[in-house]
Write an enzyme that holds these catalytic residues in place. Structure first.
Site, PDB file in Angstrom:
ATOM      1  N   GLY A   1      65.813   2.153   5.512  1.00 16.21           N
ATOM      2  CA  GLY A   1      64.529   2.642   5.995  1.00 16.21           C
ATOM      3  C   GLY A   1      64.693   3.933   6.767  1.00 16.21           C
ATOM      4  O   GLY A   1      65.657   4.109   7.525  1.00 16.21           O
TER       5      GLY A   1
ATOM      6  N   ALA B   1      61.539   3.895  13.102  1.00 15.37           N
ATOM      7  CA  ALA B   1      62.615   3.033  13.580  1.00 15.37           C
ATOM      8  C   ALA B   1      63.928   3.357  12.874  1.00 15.37           C
ATOM      9  O   ALA B   1      64.971   3.513  13.512  1.00 15.37           O
ATOM     10  CB  ALA B   1      62.250   1.567  13.385  1.00 15.37           C
ATOM     11  N   GLY B   2      63.887   3.477  11.546  1.00 12.81           N
ATOM     12  CA  GLY B   2      65.110   3.710  10.788  1.00 12.81           C
ATOM     13  C   GLY B   2      65.718   5.078  11.035  1.00 12.81           C
ATOM     14  O   GLY B   2      66.932   5.204  11.259  1.00 12.81           O
TER      15      GLY B   2
ATOM     16  N   HIS C   1      42.520  -4.134  10.558  1.00  8.91           N
ATOM     17  CA  HIS C   1      42.091  -2.965  11.323  1.00  8.91           C
ATOM     18  C   HIS C   1      40.587  -2.753  11.120  1.00  8.91           C
ATOM     19  O   HIS C   1      40.103  -2.772   9.995  1.00  8.91           O
ATOM     20  CB  HIS C   1      42.855  -1.723  10.861  1.00  8.91           C
TER      21      HIS C   1
ATOM     22  N   SER D   1      41.487   6.528  11.961  1.00  9.21           N
ATOM     23  CA  SER D   1      42.192   6.204  13.200  1.00  9.21           C
ATOM     24  C   SER D   1      41.324   5.483  14.224  1.00  9.21           C
ATOM     25  O   SER D   1      40.145   5.789  14.404  1.00  9.21           O
ATOM     26  CB  SER D   1      42.721   7.496  13.829  1.00  9.21           C
TER      27      SER D   1
ATOM     28  N   ARG E   1      41.682  -4.796  18.174  1.00  6.70           N
ATOM     29  CA  ARG E   1      41.350  -4.722  16.757  1.00  6.70           C
ATOM     30  C   ARG E   1      40.873  -6.054  16.184  1.00  6.70           C
ATOM     31  O   ARG E   1      39.958  -6.085  15.361  1.00  6.70           O
ATOM     32  CB  ARG E   1      42.584  -4.235  15.975  1.00  6.70           C
TER      33      ARG E   1
ATOM     34  N   HIS F   1      46.093  -4.037   7.748  1.00  6.44           N
ATOM     35  CA  HIS F   1      46.755  -2.837   8.263  1.00  6.44           C
ATOM     36  C   HIS F   1      48.213  -3.077   8.662  1.00  6.44           C
ATOM     37  O   HIS F   1      49.128  -2.526   8.082  1.00  6.44           O
ATOM     38  CB  HIS F   1      45.964  -2.310   9.462  1.00  6.44           C
TER      39      HIS F   1
ATOM     40  N   ARG G   1      48.427  -6.650  17.527  1.00 11.76           N
ATOM     41  CA  ARG G   1      48.988  -5.426  18.105  1.00 11.76           C
ATOM     42  C   ARG G   1      47.884  -4.539  18.652  1.00 11.76           C
ATOM     43  O   ARG G   1      46.884  -4.295  17.979  1.00 11.76           O
ATOM     44  CB  ARG G   1      49.797  -4.662  17.058  1.00 11.76           C
TER      45      ARG G   1
ATOM     46  N   LEU H   1      54.024   2.930  16.954  1.00 13.93           N
ATOM     47  CA  LEU H   1      54.945   4.057  17.101  1.00 13.93           C
ATOM     48  C   LEU H   1      55.842   3.852  18.312  1.00 13.93           C
ATOM     49  O   LEU H   1      57.029   4.182  18.297  1.00 13.93           O
ATOM     50  CB  LEU H   1      54.153   5.364  17.239  1.00 13.93           C
TER      51      LEU H   1
END
Length: 646
Positions: free
Chosen positions: A48, A52-53, A274, A292, A338, A409, A443, A449
Site C-alpha cells: 500500500g 499510511a503505507g 457518509h 466533503s 456522520r 464511505h 469515525r 488522515l
C-alpha cells in the site's frame, strides 16, 4: 449471540500500564531498539502507498531499513488517500476555542459510541499535533488566514475548529508530501517500489509473517517476495457494497488473505455511511462521489415540510422548509456525526419528504452563507468541490442547493491489531483503514488522515523496531522455499478455477447483486430477520458465482476482468462475515443500527453490559462458522453514557 458461534479466547491488546497521558511515552522508552548498523540487515514489506503505507515506507527507509513497497496503481500518487477532501484533525487549539488533546480524545471516543480502545485513541490525539508540524515542514499548502496563520474549520461531532485543510483537496496534498518523502528514499535505493502488483496471499513460516505472493497486473506473472516483517496498509472494504465512494480498485483481498492465514478480523459489520454524497442516478452506475463533510460548515441541510413536495427549491418559502438537523440537534446542528446525519436523512426520505426525481435526496443549501460572506469567500473554501458537483450533476450550487444522500464511505472494521499495531500473526502489522482502527463504531470526519499518518510516521517506526529487535536478521526465507512454492500454487489454483467456470453471468452482475443485498439488509439499519435473509441470499449468490461466472481472457497477461473476479469472490465470502458479525452484536452502536435496539427518540441504544467489546473472528475453514474471540473494552478515564448531540 448466534447459536452457531462459540466464544473462544479473550484477546490481550498489550496496552501498557500507567496513566493514560503517559502510556505511549513510557511504552516507547521500554521498547527494545535495533542497532543502527543492524537496521540495514532487515527487510520490511509494505503493501500500500496511501498515507499510511507511503509514510511508513519512507520512515522505515529513513531509519535505515530496506523496504519493498507494493501498490495496485501505476503510481503511488494514485492511492485512494487522494480522495479525502475535507481536512485532518489536530488538537493544536489555534482557534483558542477550548480544544485540547483531551477534548479530541473524548470527541473521538464519544463519536465512536464508546467502542474503541482508550489507549489507542488517546495516543492518536497526542500525535495529531506532531502530524501538523511534520506536514508543514514538508511544505503542505494548508489554508491560512489573512494574517498568514494556519486556518481551521469544524467537522461533524465537534464543537471546536480543529480541522486543518487545503481547500477541498487535503488528502491529495498530504499524499504528495508522503510521496515526496517516499520517492526520496526510492532514489537512495532504500525503498524498492513495485507498482501494478496485487497481493494475492500472505506467506507464513513457522507461525510468522515472512513474505507475500503478488500478481504482476501487466504480465500476469506470480511473484514472491520475502522480508522479516510485513506491513499491510491496503485500505478499507467499502466496495463490498458495489456502490461506494471508494476508488474502483479498493478491495478486501489483501486483508482477507491475511484473515485466512490466521489474522483475526475485527468488527467487520462497522461500515460508515457518509451523509454528504451525490445521490445514485442509475442502475449501471459504477461508483458514488463524495461531497466533503466540510460543506456542512456553511451548508444548511433541509427538506420540504410537506411530503411529496416537488416544487423547485427556490419556490419553497422558508416557512415551508424543515431544517431537521438544526431543529433536532440544536447544540451541533448540521455538524452532528456522520451516522446520525445519515440516519436522519434516510428518515426524512422514508417520510416521503426526499427531493429530486427519486425522492432519495435532501438539500444542502449555501444561500445563507453566500449572502453572509459573499460568493468569493465560499469559492475560496470549496471552489473545487462546487466545480466537481456542477460537472457531475449539471447544477450550479452557487445558484441552487446541492442534493445529497448517504452512501458507503469508510470502514471502521478491519484486521485486529494490538497496541503495537501487530495482528494475531507475529510479524504482520496493519495500518490505517486496513486495521480495526481507533474509531470505534463511527469515525468522526477528518480523522482518517490523522490515523493514517499517525500510524505511518509516528507509531509503526517504533513498534516494528521492538519486534525486529527480538528477531535475528538471518531469519529470512528464500523465495523458492516450500512455503512460498505452496503460496504460488494456491494462488494459481484459484486463478485457474475462476477462468475455468466459463458461465453466463459477468462479474459485475454478481457484484451489483451482492451490493444491493448488503445495502438493503446490512446498510444504514439492520434487524435480525433481514440479516438472516441476507445471510442465505449471499451464501446462495456465492455458490452461484462459482457455477456461472464468466471471466474472459487468460491469467498470463493484463486481465482486468480476472482482477475484479478475484476481488468479488473475496467480497462474497467477506459479506457473509459482515452479516455474521452484525447478527452477533445484539445492540445498536454508531453505524451499527439495529432497529430492535433504539431509544424512544430513535437513537442507537448500546448494551454496555454484554457488548462492550471488540468482536474478532478467526477463520475456521471454508463453509465453516469462524471462531469468535473478543477484546473487552474497559473505560477508566471516560464515563460510558448515551450519546447526545442535542
Amino acid at each position: 449471540m448466534n447459536p452457531d458461534v462459540k466464544m473462544h479466547t479473550k484477546l490481550d491488546a498489550k496496552v501498557p500500564a500507567g496513566s493514560l497521558a503517559e502510556k505511549w511515552d513510557r511504552h516507547r522508552f521500554n521498547l527494545k531498539l535495533v542497532n543502527p548498523a543492524n537496521k540495514k540487515k532487515f527487510e520490511i514489506i509494505v503493501v500500500g502507498t496511501g498515507l499510511a503505507g507511503a509514510s511508513a515506507a519512507a520512515t522505515f527507509a529513513e531509519l535505515g531499513y530496506h523496504v519493498k513497497n507494493f501498490c495496485i496503481q501505476d503510481s503511488p500518487r494514485r492511492a485512494h488517500s487522494i480522495a479525502a477532501q475535507g481536512g485532518i484533525n489536530a488538537a493544536k487549539n489555534y482557534s483558542n476555542d477550548g480544544d485540547s488533546v483531551w477534548r479530541l480524545f473524548y470527541d473521538t471516543i464519544k463519536g465512536g459510541d464508546f467502542r474503541a480502545r482508550e489507549a489507542n485513541v488517546y495516543r492518536l490525539a497526542q500525535l495529531s499535533c506532531n502530524i501538523i508540524d511534520h506536514c508543514v515542514a514538508q511544505g503542505i499548502p494548508f489554508a491560512r488566514d489573512y494574517g498568514g496563520f494556519l486556518d481551521n474549520r469544524s467537522f461533524g461531532g465537534a464543537q471546536v475548529s480543529r480541522t486543518f485543510y487545503a481547500k477541498g483537496q487535503t488528502g491529495q496534498q498530504l499524499l504528495l508530501g508522503a510521496y515526496s518523502s517516499l520517492m526520496r528514499q526510492v532514489s537512495t535505493g532504500m525503498v524498492k517500489l513495485f507498482p501494478r502488483r496485487e497481493m494475492m496471499d500472505l506467506v507464513v513460516v513457522d507461525g510468522k509473517a515472512r513474505g507475500i505472493v503478488v500478481r504482476n497486473l501487466i504480465t500476469g506473472e506470480l511473484e514472491t517476495y520475502t522480508a522479516h516483517a510485513v506491513v499491510l496498509a491496503t485500505g478499507g472494504y467499502g466496495n463490498v457494497f458495489n456502490l461506494s465512494t471508494n476508488a474502483m480498485a479498493s478491495n478486501v483481498t489483501a486483508a482477507f488473505r491475511a484473515y485466512k492465514k490466521g489474522a483475526y478480523f475485527a468488527n467487520p459489520c462497522y461500515t460508515q455511511i457518509h451523509p454528504t454524497c451525490i445521490p445514485v442516478h442509475g442502475t449501471f452506475q459504477s461508483k458514488l462521489t463524495l461531497m466533503s463533510e466540510s460543506l456542512r460548515n456553511d451548508g444548511r441541510v433541509w427538506v420540504p415540510k410537506k411530503p411529496r413536495d416537488k416544487r423547485r427549491p427556490g419556490d419553497i418559502p422558508e416557512s415551508e422548509r424543515d431544517y431537521y438537523l438544526e431543529n433536532k440537534y440544536p447544540s451541533f446542528g448540521n455538524l452532528v456525526p456522520r451516522d446520525v446525519a445519515s440516519r436522519n436523512a434516510k428518515e426524512q426520505c422514508d417520510l416521503e419528504k426526499g427531493v429530486g426525481e427519486t425522492g432519495l435526496a435532501v438539500y444542502l443549501d449555501f444561500a445563507d452563507a453566500i449572502k453572509r460572506d459573499g460568493e468569493n469567500a465560499i469559492a475560496g473554501k470549496y471552489g473545487n468541490l462546487f466545480q466537481m458537483y456542477e460537472k457531475i450533476t449539471g447544477d450550479n450550487p452557487y445558484k441552487t442547493p446541492m442534493m445529497i444522500y448517504p452512501a458507503v464511505h469508510y470502514t471502521m472494521g478491519g484486521l485486529w491489531v494490538d497496541y503495537n499495531l501487530m495482528s494475531t500473526i507475529p510479524g504482520l502489522f496493519v495500518l490505517g483503514e486496513a486495521n480495526f482502527s481507533d474509531h470505534g463504531a463511527n469515525r468522526l470526519g477528518a480523522s482518517a488522515l490523522m490515523q493514517g499518518l499517525a500510524d505511518g510516521y509516528f507509531v509503526i517506526p517504533y513498534t516494528i523496531g521492538g519486534y525486529l529487535a527480538q528477531t535475528s536478521f538471518s531469519e529470512i526465507n528464500v523465495p523458492d522455499s516450500k512455503e512460498f512454492k505452496q503460496g504460488i500454487q494456491n494462488v494459481q489454483q484459484r486463478i485457474d478455477k475462476l477462468l475455468s467456470v466459463n458461465g453466463r453471468r459477468t462479474v459485475t452482475e454478481f457484484h451489483r447483486e451482492l451490493g444491493l443485498i448488503l445495502w438493503e439488509y446490512c446498510g444504514m439499519s439492520r434487524n435480525e430477520e433481514g440479516l438472516l435473509k441476507a445471510r442465505e441470499m449471499v451464501s446462495n449468490l456465492r455458490h452461484e458465482f462459482w457455477k456461472d461466472v464468466y471471466v474472459p481472457g487468460t491469467g498470463k497477461d493484463l486481465n482486468q476482468s480476472l482482477e475484479k473476479a478475484g476481488r468479488v469472490a473475496d467480497f462474497l465470502e467477506f459479506g457473509e462475515l459482515m452479516i455474521l458479525d452484525a447478527l452477533a452484536r445484539k445492540e445498536s452502536c454508531g453505524c451499527h443500527f439495529n432497529t430492535a435496539f433504539q431509544t424512544e427518540e430513535n437513537e442507537a441504544r448500546r448494551d454496555d453490559q454484554n457488548f462492550c467489546h471488540v468482536a474478532c473472528w478467526e477463520y475456521n475453514g471454508d463453509d465453516q462458522v469462524p471462531n469468535f474471540h473478543k477484546e473487552s473494552l474497559t473505560f477508566e478515564n471516560v464515563e460510558l453514557s448515551q450519546r447526545s448531540y442535542k
